[in-house]
Design an enzyme around this catalytic site. Structure first.
Site, PDB file in Angstrom:
ATOM      1  CD  GLU A 278      -3.248  -7.325   3.192  1.00 41.29           C
ATOM      2  OE1 GLU A 278      -3.044  -6.174   2.759  1.00 41.29           O
ATOM      3  OE2 GLU A 278      -3.759  -7.547   4.301  1.00 41.29           O
TER       4      GLU A 278
ATOM      5  CD  GLU B 233       1.342  -5.131   5.828  1.00 39.95           C
ATOM      6  OE1 GLU B 233       2.262  -5.974   5.947  1.00 39.95           O
ATOM      7  OE2 GLU B 233       0.503  -5.162   4.912  1.00 39.95           O
TER       8      GLU B 233
ATOM      9  CB  ALA C 130      -0.898  -0.007   1.224  1.00 44.54           C
TER      10      ALA C 130
ATOM     11  N   GLY D 132       0.116  -4.892   1.190  1.00 44.37           N
ATOM     12  CA  GLY D 132      -1.122  -4.931   0.404  1.00 44.37           C
ATOM     13  C   GLY D 132      -0.948  -5.670  -0.913  1.00 44.37           C
TER      14      GLY D 132
HETATM   15  N1  CAA Z   1       4.567   3.306  -0.591  1.00 43.03           N
HETATM   16  C1  CAA Z   1       5.010   4.441  -1.135  1.00 43.03           C
HETATM   17  N2  CAA Z   1       6.176   4.538  -1.821  1.00 43.03           N
HETATM   18  C2  CAA Z   1       6.913   3.421  -1.932  1.00 43.03           C
HETATM   19  C3  CAA Z   1       6.525   2.199  -1.365  1.00 43.03           C
HETATM   20  C4  CAA Z   1       5.273   2.145  -0.667  1.00 43.03           C
HETATM   21  N3  CAA Z   1       4.809   1.017  -0.142  1.00 43.03           N
HETATM   22  N4  CAA Z   1       7.479   1.262  -1.630  1.00 43.03           N
HETATM   23  C5  CAA Z   1       8.438   1.893  -2.333  1.00 43.03           C
HETATM   24  N5  CAA Z   1       8.111   3.200  -2.520  1.00 43.03           N
HETATM   25  C6  CAA Z   1       8.899   4.221  -3.245  1.00 43.03           C
HETATM   26  C7  CAA Z   1      10.089   4.644  -2.456  1.00 43.03           C
HETATM   27  O1  CAA Z   1       9.731   5.639  -1.511  1.00 43.03           O
HETATM   28  C8  CAA Z   1      11.000   5.168  -3.545  1.00 43.03           C
HETATM   29  O2  CAA Z   1      10.568   6.452  -3.920  1.00 43.03           O
HETATM   30  P1  CAA Z   1      11.648   7.634  -4.154  1.00 43.03           P
HETATM   31  O3  CAA Z   1      12.460   7.156  -5.337  1.00 43.03           O
HETATM   32  O4  CAA Z   1      10.806   8.812  -4.435  1.00 43.03           O
HETATM   33  O5  CAA Z   1      12.460   7.699  -2.900  1.00 43.03           O
HETATM   34  C9  CAA Z   1      10.721   4.241  -4.709  1.00 43.03           C
HETATM   35  O6  CAA Z   1       9.449   3.634  -4.416  1.00 43.03           O
HETATM   36  C10 CAA Z   1      11.746   3.133  -4.864  1.00 43.03           C
HETATM   37  O7  CAA Z   1      11.850   2.433  -3.626  1.00 43.03           O
HETATM   38  P2  CAA Z   1      13.238   2.228  -2.817  1.00 43.03           P
HETATM   39  O8  CAA Z   1      14.210   3.317  -3.182  1.00 43.03           O
HETATM   40  O9  CAA Z   1      12.915   2.066  -1.368  1.00 43.03           O
HETATM   41  O10 CAA Z   1      13.740   0.855  -3.445  1.00 43.03           O
HETATM   42  P3  CAA Z   1      14.681  -0.238  -2.753  1.00 43.03           P
HETATM   43  O11 CAA Z   1      15.010  -1.216  -3.813  1.00 43.03           O
HETATM   44  O12 CAA Z   1      15.783   0.415  -2.014  1.00 43.03           O
HETATM   45  O13 CAA Z   1      13.753  -0.951  -1.653  1.00 43.03           O
HETATM   46  C11 CAA Z   1      11.753  -2.003  -0.816  1.00 43.03           C
HETATM   47  C12 CAA Z   1      12.639  -1.709  -2.031  1.00 43.03           C
HETATM   48  C13 CAA Z   1      12.494  -2.894   0.168  1.00 43.03           C
HETATM   49  C14 CAA Z   1      10.508  -2.729  -1.320  1.00 43.03           C
HETATM   50  C15 CAA Z   1      11.376  -0.677  -0.115  1.00 43.03           C
HETATM   51  O14 CAA Z   1      10.904   0.234  -1.097  1.00 43.03           O
HETATM   52  C16 CAA Z   1      10.314  -0.817   0.930  1.00 43.03           C
HETATM   53  O15 CAA Z   1      10.588  -1.303   2.021  1.00 43.03           O
HETATM   54  N6  CAA Z   1       9.062  -0.410   0.611  1.00 43.03           N
HETATM   55  C17 CAA Z   1       7.963  -0.423   1.542  1.00 43.03           C
HETATM   56  C18 CAA Z   1       7.446  -1.838   1.743  1.00 43.03           C
HETATM   57  C19 CAA Z   1       6.313  -1.834   2.750  1.00 43.03           C
HETATM   58  O16 CAA Z   1       6.487  -1.539   3.917  1.00 43.03           O
HETATM   59  N7  CAA Z   1       5.103  -2.221   2.283  1.00 43.03           N
HETATM   60  C20 CAA Z   1       3.935  -2.354   3.141  1.00 43.03           C
HETATM   61  C21 CAA Z   1       3.121  -1.134   3.035  1.00 43.03           C
HETATM   62  S1  CAA Z   1       1.852  -1.125   4.271  1.00 43.03           S
HETATM   63  C22 CAA Z   1       0.555  -2.009   3.631  1.00 43.03           C
HETATM   64  O17 CAA Z   1       0.638  -2.572   2.578  1.00 43.03           O
HETATM   65  C23 CAA Z   1      -0.698  -1.978   4.495  1.00 43.03           C
HETATM   66  C24 CAA Z   1      -1.851  -2.783   4.028  1.00 43.03           C
HETATM   67  O18 CAA Z   1      -1.920  -3.985   4.204  1.00 43.03           O
HETATM   68  C25 CAA Z   1      -3.005  -2.132   3.423  1.00 43.03           C
END
Ligand code: CAA
Length: 258
Positions: A112, A132, A66, A109
């Site tokens: 999911e 999460e 998400a 998400g």
């Molecule tokens: N939301 C918003 N932006 C996101 C994102 C997310 N879930 N995942 C990645 N991005 C963005 C990053 O902020 C980054 O943007 P910028 O270039 O503007 O900085 C871009 O995508 C590229 O990502 P990274 O530079 O972080 O890439 P990486 O290869 O270094 O890392 C990753 C990859 C490990 C997947 C890392 O991006 C990450 O940890 N992302 C978040 C994962 C996460 O926590 N997901 C769960 C979300 S909560 C949820 O889903 C709740 C639910 O059940 C409804």
């Protein structure tokens, strides 16, 4: 077809494709994207020529979950009033088979969403997980429920408590993924499978999907009653007449989906 901002759709014969298309943020699922996915799914579900739906992500991965930016400042009452997960409930009502094709990350998400697919194929580089917990929250779109039903309590707790990522191989071992392919052949193999599935009698596939989903939730007795009604119902279809006639005449059946 409709104009979408966050996804791309197309059909190739009887197979419909939905691609998540925000590669600059690893296809982070904002609410607009989820609404578009649902809109496209429901359109394809009603389109008579479509027999299977393939869901995948453009760019580096399926999706990294998400959109964190969109929810970072939210309060619980905002979440309650938004009631955003009703879109996910509608996903469960799609009648046609949905095949997920996952490469790279399928986190939060997006995991999911992958778990909502009827079949899941993945690339060798796929990584599934529920991070999460690392954000101080937990899954909200079915993650704790679907993962537990699929992989059992022991593994679900282990993965959910720590956000540890699950490799494609491990996902296959625990029945999360049907098959693992090389990254380069994932889409080709998924499309091939979808085309084969599209040749099956659509009403049979439809009622099998309904019955299997029912079985996840229902008692054995209730599930079997439901199955039996669907079995009986198929005997009013032209495809049942054709399928059995073709068998007796030793020829290939021509199914119409009626
Ligand atoms: N939301 C918003 N932006 C996101 C994102 C997310 N879930 N995942 C990645 N991005 C963005 C990053 O902020 C980054 O943007 P910028 O270039 O503007 O900085 C871009 O995508 C590229 O990502 P990274 O530079 O972080 O890439 P990486 O290869 O270094 O890392 C990753 C990859 C490990 C997947 C890392 O991006 C990450 O940890 N992302 C978040 C994962 C996460 O926590 N997901 C769960 C979300 S909560 C949820 O889903 C709740 C639910 O059940 C409804």
């Amino acid at each position: 077809s409709k104009e979408f901002c966050f996804i791309e759709t197309r059909t190739e014969g009887p197979v419909a494709f939905i691609e998540l298309n925000r590669p600059e943020v690893l296809n982070a699922l904002n609410r607009g994207m989820v609404a578009e996915i649902l809109g496209a799914m429901e359109d394809f579900d009603r389109a008579e020529d479509v027999r299977a739906i393939v869901l995948s992500g453009k760019g580096r991965c399926f999706a990294a979950g998400a959109d964190i930016d969109e929810m970072a400042a939210a309060e619980s009452i905002d979440m309650e009033l938004l009631n955003q997960f009703t879109d996910w409930d509608r996903l469960a009502w799609i009648k046609k088979p949905i095949i997920g094709a996952v490469h790279g990350f399928a986190l939060g998400g997006a995991f999911e969403l992958a778990l909502c697919c009827d079949l899941l194929f993945s690339a060798e580089d796929a990584e599934f997980g529920f991070p999460e917990v690392l954000l101080g929250v937990m899954p909200g779109a079915g993650g704790t429920v679907r993962l537990t039903k699929l992989a059992g309590k022991t593994k679900a707790m282990e993965w959910l408590f720590t956000g540890k990522r699950i490799s494609a191989k491990e996902a296959r071992e625990f029945g999360i993924v049907n098959q693992v392919f090389a990254r380069e052949t994932l889409m080709e193999e998924t499309a091939r499978y979808a085309r084969e599935l599209a040749k099956m009698p659509p009403l049979s596939v439809r009622f099998i999907k309904e019955s299997v989903l029912k079985a996840i939730d229902a008692s054995i007795y209730e599930g079997m009653q439901f199955e039996r009604k669907n079995f009986s119902l198929l005997f009013s279809s032209e495809d049942q007449k054709e399928g059995m006639k073709a068998f007796i005449e030793k020829r290939k059946a021509q199914f119409k989906g009626r």
